[in-house]
Design an enzyme around this catalytic site. Structure first.
Site, short mmCIF file in Angstrom:
data_model
loop_
_atom_site.label_atom_id
_atom_site.label_comp_id
_atom_site.label_asym_id
_atom_site.label_seq_id
_atom_site.Cartn_x
_atom_site.Cartn_y
_atom_site.Cartn_z
N GLY A 246 -58.40 -20.91 -50.02
CA GLY A 246 -57.35 -20.72 -50.78
C GLY A 246 -56.30 -21.71 -50.24
O GLY A 246 -56.43 -22.22 -49.38
N PRO A 248 -52.84 -22.52 -48.39
CA PRO A 248 -52.18 -22.19 -47.06
C PRO A 248 -51.03 -20.93 -47.48
O PRO A 248 -50.32 -20.83 -48.56
CB PRO A 248 -51.33 -23.26 -46.70
CG PRO A 248 -52.09 -24.56 -47.27
CD PRO A 248 -52.61 -24.10 -48.66
N GLY A 251 -52.89 -15.46 -46.65
CA GLY A 251 -53.49 -14.46 -45.94
C GLY A 251 -54.81 -14.29 -45.42
O GLY A 251 -55.48 -13.08 -45.39
N THR A 253 -56.57 -15.43 -42.80
CA THR A 253 -56.68 -14.66 -41.19
C THR A 253 -56.36 -13.27 -41.32
O THR A 253 -57.14 -12.51 -40.63
CB THR A 253 -55.92 -15.59 -40.35
OG1 THR A 253 -56.10 -17.04 -40.34
CG2 THR A 253 -56.19 -15.12 -38.94
N HIS A 468 -26.09 -34.15 -65.92
CA HIS A 468 -27.53 -34.39 -65.52
C HIS A 468 -28.25 -33.09 -65.75
O HIS A 468 -28.82 -32.63 -66.44
CB HIS A 468 -28.01 -35.00 -64.61
CG HIS A 468 -29.23 -35.22 -64.00
ND1 HIS A 468 -29.95 -36.35 -64.51
CD2 HIS A 468 -30.33 -34.22 -63.62
CE1 HIS A 468 -31.11 -36.15 -64.28
NE2 HIS A 468 -31.67 -35.06 -63.90
N GLU A 469 -27.71 -32.04 -64.94
CA GLU A 469 -28.37 -30.61 -65.03
C GLU A 469 -27.96 -29.86 -66.12
O GLU A 469 -28.98 -28.95 -66.55
CB GLU A 469 -27.61 -30.01 -63.71
CG GLU A 469 -28.04 -30.53 -62.24
CD GLU A 469 -29.48 -30.69 -61.97
OE1 GLU A 469 -30.18 -29.87 -62.63
OE2 GLU A 469 -29.62 -31.48 -61.23
N HIS A 472 -30.48 -30.60 -68.61
CA HIS A 472 -31.91 -30.14 -68.43
C HIS A 472 -31.81 -28.65 -68.82
O HIS A 472 -32.61 -28.14 -69.92
CB HIS A 472 -32.25 -29.89 -66.81
CG HIS A 472 -32.67 -31.17 -66.35
ND1 HIS A 472 -33.92 -31.92 -66.77
CD2 HIS A 472 -32.17 -31.78 -65.37
CE1 HIS A 472 -34.28 -33.01 -65.98
NE2 HIS A 472 -33.11 -32.76 -65.00
N ASP A 546 -37.69 -36.31 -62.20
CA ASP A 546 -37.95 -35.98 -63.52
C ASP A 546 -38.87 -36.84 -63.99
O ASP A 546 -39.87 -36.35 -64.59
CB ASP A 546 -36.45 -35.85 -64.12
CG ASP A 546 -35.48 -34.64 -63.66
OD1 ASP A 546 -36.21 -33.63 -62.75
OD2 ASP A 546 -34.60 -35.15 -63.61
#
Length: 707
Positions: A246, A248, A251, A253, A468-469, A472, A546
């Site tokens: 899986g 990093p 869980g 360990t 710009h933001e 979006h 983007d």
């Protein structure tokens, strides 16, 4: 899935095996200093002096008689000593202003041994050290040399001369023994020693949140470790090994520790890299020693972390079959397959690279089960956040359910880091409880790093970032159904001047073609807004990330997912790691002609999405201006404010500042729309022309190929 705080682990240190004393403790250092000083003293004590020239016995006898009989205080012996090692006299003689040093070989004449000097004429002899045996001459009576000079024992002299050598060898042996105690068995050189750390853990499954299916899969092993005879009697064979794979931080360990804690058995922990050493055969020996020690403590668990360090497919590395890593892997295969049936020994391993493991490791009889410990879903994330929030004072306005929705794709380790960052912010700001704002900041920190509020940004650049933001946000709000614009900010973080956080209302594991097109269009929204406001020649470099993301999605649509006019054909095989998500190589399975068609299809998807973004922003220009103004005023706006602007086309009253210039700008939106209408049509014509040119190029290439 995630681990408890470090404080809880520290309380379990008493269950660990005590550390071996090191070779450089304070007591050992004191011993080293004492032995070194003793060695220096012996060496200097027995080093031969350099008394000068050699003189005959007759000359020495004459000087001795002159100093004794003449009544001149300027003629005397300053020092007479006997060297027991070299069997000679070392003499310092003063004759007026002249001082001379010489040595006289030990005489055997009877005249010297029986020489008597009258004390009355014993003037200025200064024989405080004439005492060859450290006896002082009183100057009265007769001094008999035969009573003072004792013939040297040659055997003793030889023995004394060897003392420095013996002492030096002793020091080396002492250091060797101390290193042996510190490193076990073979002093400072014991490469084959077992490197595994044996601990008894008290972690239980109750200390783990999320991934309930994985815990159920492993839970039956606990009963096996507690009652192995029950399974032997029924004829069942419990898996000898379980591989946890899986991403990093999920869980793996911790799950192995909880298995050992529930079963209350010894837990041997070792990293795969500990088996690999410079010396050939060391890794294989360490594997043998590990399994030998674990069998003595059976039932027990052996946990090998980062198994890919030693378990990679054979033949793929440098060195062929003689590679040290391959020998270690072969020994591991033998130990796992050679274990006694149901011996009570369970091997668990964890890796992020299950795709590179040797197939022999994964066959039944070795790692029988491969369990994928994936990223937690929204329900698991909520449970993990609550687990790590225990014992912390948190504001009542904080909703862990909302925090879980805001953190899609976060691992258990990242969620623990969010709680910890929020706690640190609470301490820094000296608040008694952790507030919702601190959690928001903690999520942003984990995602993009700390805010760079000290960065100097011009007003023009800040306005461009806001547009710009806002672009979006407008496209994302209007096109991406089922996706919510959670947060927009123009505060720089990391390498980004700002960012737009969009999260799905419901987590999905598959995406449709229309959803992917909407996602690409949303990515192009920022660049489209810049084109509308500043013109095509004034677009900034802020759209780099983007464009990268949009191109990656478009290329996969064409080459892997069959979502283009080229049909449902896989042209590229993705060999990236399934958990780390990195593209190491791409296997090209097509001709140069198909490669040109793929590039054209990708370009067509991107340009179509860009044109769509321009149209959406043009239709919602007023929303763009309002979101831009809100960003310039407050730097950050959240979901509720975005939804209010989209619905009412005005700024929220609680965030609006009474500034006439802002009101005037909002009132003149219609004029702004009219001014850019012609410019938008020009951009649209250019994009249509680009798409037509691409299609014409394809037709031209096809005709050339036919010819």
């Amino acid at each position: 899935m995630s681990e408890l705080d470090n404080k809880k682990d520290k309380s379990k240190d008493s269950n660990k095996k005590p550390k071996k004393p090191g070779a450089f403790s304070i007591g050992n250092i004191i011993i080293f200093v004492i032995v070194a000083l003793l060695l220096i003293w012996v060496v200097f004590a027995f080093l031969p002096n350099n008394p000068g020239t050699n003189k005959s016995f007759d000359g020495f006898l004459k000087d001795l008689q002159d100093a004794a009989r003449l009544g001149d205080d300027t003629i005397f012996f300053r020092n007479i000593s006997f060297d027991v090692v070299l069997s000679r006299f070392n003499v310092t003689f003063v004759n007026g202003a002249t001082t001379s040093s010489y040595f006289v070989n030990y005489p055997s004449s009877v005249a010297f041994q029986n020489l008597q000097i009258p004390g009355t004429t014993f003037t200025g002899l200064e024989l405080a050290t004439l005492a060859i045996a450290n006896t002082s001459a009183s100057g009265i009576g007769t001094l008999n040399f035969s009573g003072l000079v004792t013939p040297t024992n040659q055997a003793l002299a030889i023995l004394l001369s060897l003392i420095p050598t013996f002492l030096f060898v002793g020091i080396i042996f002492f250091v060797y023994k101390m290193q042996s105690k510190a490193n076990g068995g073979m002093g400072g050189f014991n490469p084959g020693k077992n490197q595994a750390e044996r601990i008894y853990t008290k972690i239980k499954f109750s200390d783990i949140a999320g991934n309930e299916e994985v815990k159920e899969e492993v839970a039956e092993l606990v009963d096996y470790l507690k009652n192995p005879k029950k399974y032997s009697a029924s004829g069942a064979r419990i898996p000898r090994g379980i591989l946890l794979g899986g991403p990093p931080g999920t869980g793996k360990t911790l799950l192995a520790k909880a298995t050992a804690g529930e079963a209350n058995v010894p837990f041997y922990f070792i990293s795969g890299s500990n088996f690999v050493e410079l010396f050939v055969g060391v890794g294989a020996k360490r594997v043998r020693e590990l399994f030998k020690e674990a069998r003595k403590s059976s039932p027990a668990i052996i946990f090998i972390d980062e198994l890919d360090a030693v378990g990679r497919s054979r033949g793929a590395g440098i060195g062929g079959g003689n590679d040290e890593r391959e020998q270690t892997l072969n020994q591991l295969l033998v130990e796992m397959d050679g274990m006694t049936e149901n011996s009570g020994l369970l091997v668990m391993a964890a890796t992020n690279r299950t795709d590179v493991l040797d197939p022999a490791l994964l066959r039944p009889g070795r790692f029988d089960r491969t369990v994928t410990v994936g990223l937690p879903n929204v329900k698991d994330r909520e449970a993990i956040l609550k687990l790590h929030a225990k014992g912390k004072r948190i504001s009542s306005e904080v909703s862990f359910q909302q925090l879980a929705k805001r953190t899609p794709g976060y691992s258990g380790a990242q969620l623990e880091n969010v709680i910890n960052e929020a706690s640190l912010l609470s301490v820094r700001e000296d608040t008694k409880i952790i507030t919702l704002e601190q959690f928001d900041e903690a999520i942003d920190r984990v995602m993009s790093g700390p805010a760079k509020k000290s960065r100097v940004i011009t007003k023009e650049e800040l306005t461009a970032v806001a547009y710009h933001e806002a672009g979006h946000a407008v496209v994302g709000t209007q096109l991406r159904k089922g996706v919510k614009v959670q947060k927009i900010t123009i505060i720089p973080r990391g390498s980004a001047g700002g960012y737009n956080l969009m999260i799905p209302e419901e987590e999905k594991y598959n995406s449709s073609k229309s959803e992917l097109i909407a996602m690409i269009t949303s990515f192009m929204g920022g660049r489209a807004a810049e084109q509308i406001i500043y013109g095509e020649k004034e677009v900034s470099t802020g759209a780099r990330d983007d464009i990268k993301k949009a191109t990656s999605i478009a290329r996969k649509m064409v080459t892997e997912w069959g979502m283009s006019d080229l049909g449902p054909i896989m042209y590229e095989e993705d060999t990236s790691n399934p958990f780390l998500g990195r593209d190491y190589t791409k296997n090209q399975l097509f001709s140069d002609h198909i490669a040109r068609e793929i590039d054209t299809e990708v370009r067509k998807i991107i340009l179509t999405a860009e044109q769509k973004a321009i149209e959406v922003i043009q239709e919602n220009r007023e929303m763009l201006e309002l979101i831009k103004e809100a960003l310039l005023e407050n730097e950050t706006i959240v979901d509720e404010e975005i939804q209010y602007i989209a619905k009412n086309l005005k700024l929220p009253s609680m965030r609006t500042k009474a500034k006439s210039e802002n009101v005037n700008q909002i009132r003149n939106v219609d004029e702004l729309v009219k001014e850019v209408k012609d410019q938008t049509l020009i951009i649209k014509d250019k994009n249509d022309k680009k798409i037509k040119d691409s299609e014409n190029n394809i037709k031209t290439d096809e005709s050339l190929d036919i010819k």
